[in-house]
Design a protein around this motif. Structure first.
Motif: not given
Lengths: 346, 346
Positions: B211-216, B221-223
């Motif tokens: 998730r963090l990588a997506f935020a970065d 991020f689609d659960p």
DNA sequence: TTGTATGCGTTATCAT
DNA sequence: ATGATAACGCATACAA
């Protein structure tokens, strides 16, 4: 967290207002000779006091502990972990504690573990590693095992051993014979064999089977086609490179176990050789990864799990005068890695 | 084979013409307070009589046995067998006996083993399985561990746990973050994640990293892209099939451990999809087979061996007041299974 | 059915 | 430095 004192059965008995003997009968005795009322009082007291039995004291009093020791060559090797699964499954719910001893294929360590298990008064020792061809070592193992059995212990062997005792015997020779027959039937004549450690009986038996297949086909077996490995993935890779380095040009490579076959696969890929187009490759044991690599490995299925179960079952039966042997068949599993020798190539 | 009587220290003492106390000092005592002459007599007598110490009696007298219990989820899983190797290596020559306990990922069995090790008065318990997110279970584990520690035992945890104690903590979150970053950097946007058991902290941490990588990257991020597995090879295969069955068309699949990635590889092959041409695939842990499959797996190297060693080293140090945490880094290993998203495809 | 008493093989605490 | 002896926690033969 103030109670640093250990709770003993005496404490439980006192709390329940019964004698130590009664408490013992309730908590551990196979005896049913305790009234439901007292039984409940004892169980209650034990729970309140968070009593945890002292297995060492029990073992001392009973002169035998509830430990089953299993000696393997390598815990990380699927061959052994599959056997362990079987042993475990068969031992489930018997209250026996499984003690896994990893020798790392070191005979010295094997002896140490034997002594250790004896020291712990284990109820049973299962030796899953292959027997050795080293005479001195066999004598040492025999001595320790004798002492253990004399002290009331049970011993079960997996694979051929030089110690007389109950044994589970996978048909290594027959499996290898069938496998090699298959290889020859696919037209291969230039065959290279990656062998196992020369001092293991497993290695001997499997090589023997290969020889028999050659004889069956009326062909001569050239001992020079064997190159030693040590049953590890790395040795399979190294042996394969060594094979080509010395000028061999096999159309099929037979690794005496799957781990080495997987290593060989890596080596072949590094050399740009396609399997089975350029060279066929077969393994032995049918461990789980054999079906996962590309191409999937033709190999000999040895029912490892089943073998472990049988061993444990033998162990639970009382010792007999003579010794029992449970034979287990092994059959060839054909997968993509074995192909016909191309007719275009010499 | 006539001597069915067990040889005890008393026998040895008598034979050597010394007291039981002296014999004990020679055979087991760390004391050096015995004259060379007597010492030799005792050693000689012990050898002649084939004396084997009774570990249970020792444990009873010393109130502590020389057993180190290691609890793992699955002995056949390379993740754990690699850790075990490390533990073993660090314990080498300490006279401690390694007791491997396989829970098969069953929380109930984990509790049983905890009690069992306590019963045997093990010196140390190492819990290598990931912590659970199940509150009731955590409480039960905590209770047992408290009792064990109060009785003088040592506890070391591998991976995040809800029990306060010395711990070795691999950087699952950071590793996953770096891995996913790499995937995104290769142009992938349609990413599917094969998760682990929802109740394990390892699963949570690794998902968090993703998730963090997506935020970065400023992406959402689609659960729904997560499909559950259970860390086994089979579940990786099943999850992959399920993925396509429900209509997903990922350009990259991220398995939260290598075993599942290997299973996924098999599933993709069955579906005729090429890796990484049609779809990229990455794993986690960097177990040995990761480099052996075709194509070799891009993954996160977790130094399993080292982790086991550190755990054992922590265990051998005396307990401290607070608890120590040893952090271990994890880094991405790029191999052939991760490719750039083809620009020709949408 | 329940309780009493003894032994299991060592270590450790005293004396000597 | 060495020896006598009391724990250690439990199971069990025997007595009640």
């Amino acid at each position: 967290m103030r109670d640093a004192e250990t709770v003993t059965l005496v404490d439980v008995a006192r709390r329940a207002g019964v004698s130590l003997a009664t408490a013992s009968r309730v908590m551990n005795g196979s005896d049913r000779k305790v009234s439901p009322e007292l039984r409940e009082r004892v169980v209650g007291a034990a729970r309140e006091l968070r009593y945890v039995r002292n297995a060492n004291a029990q073992a001392l009093a009973k002169a035998r502990s509830a430990i089953v020791g299993v000696i393997v060559h390598d815990i990380g090797d699927p061959y052994f972990s599959e056997i362990l699964r079987g042993v475990e499954a068969a031992g489930e719910g018997t209250g026996q504690l499984l003690l896994v001893c990893d020798t790392h294929r070191d005979p010295e360590r094997e002896l140490e573990y034997l002594t250790l298990l004896h020291a712990h008064r284990a109820s049973t020792i299962v030796i899953a590693g292959s027997g050795h061809e080293d005479r001195a070592h066999n004598v040492a193992v025999g001595t320790r095992l004798d002492a253990f059995v004399n002290g009331g212990g049970r011993v079960v062997l997996i694979g051929r051993h030089h110690y007389g005792g109950d044994a589970v015997l996978p048909d290594n020779r027959g499996g290898a014979r069938a496998l090699m027959r298959e290889v020859l039937a696919h037209g291969h004549r230039a065959v290279a064999i990656i062998g196992g450690p020369p001092h293991l009986t497993t290695t001997h038996d499997r090589l023997d089977g290969c020889r028999l297949a050659f004889a069956d086909a009326g062909l001569t077996f050239d001992p020079a086609c064997v190159i030693d490995g040590d049953f590890s993935r790395e040795s399979g890779e190294a042996a394969t490179h060594a094979l080509y380095a010395r000028g061999d040009e096999p159309t099929a490579i037979v690794a005496l176990n799957d781990e080495m076959a997987v290593g060989a696969l890596t080596a072949l890929r590094e050399r740009g050789l396609r399997v089975p187009d350029d060279v066929s490759l077969v393994g032995f044991d049918d461990i789980p990864v054999a079906a996962d690599v590309t191409p999937a490995l033709t190999t000999v299925n040895v029912p490892l799990n089943h073998i472990g179960e049988v061993a444990m079952r033998l162990a639970r039966e009382p010792a007999s005068d003579g010794f029992r042997a449970a034979h287990v068949a092994a059959h060839v599993v054909i997968r993509a890695s074995l192909g016909k020798r191309s007719l275009l190539k010499p």
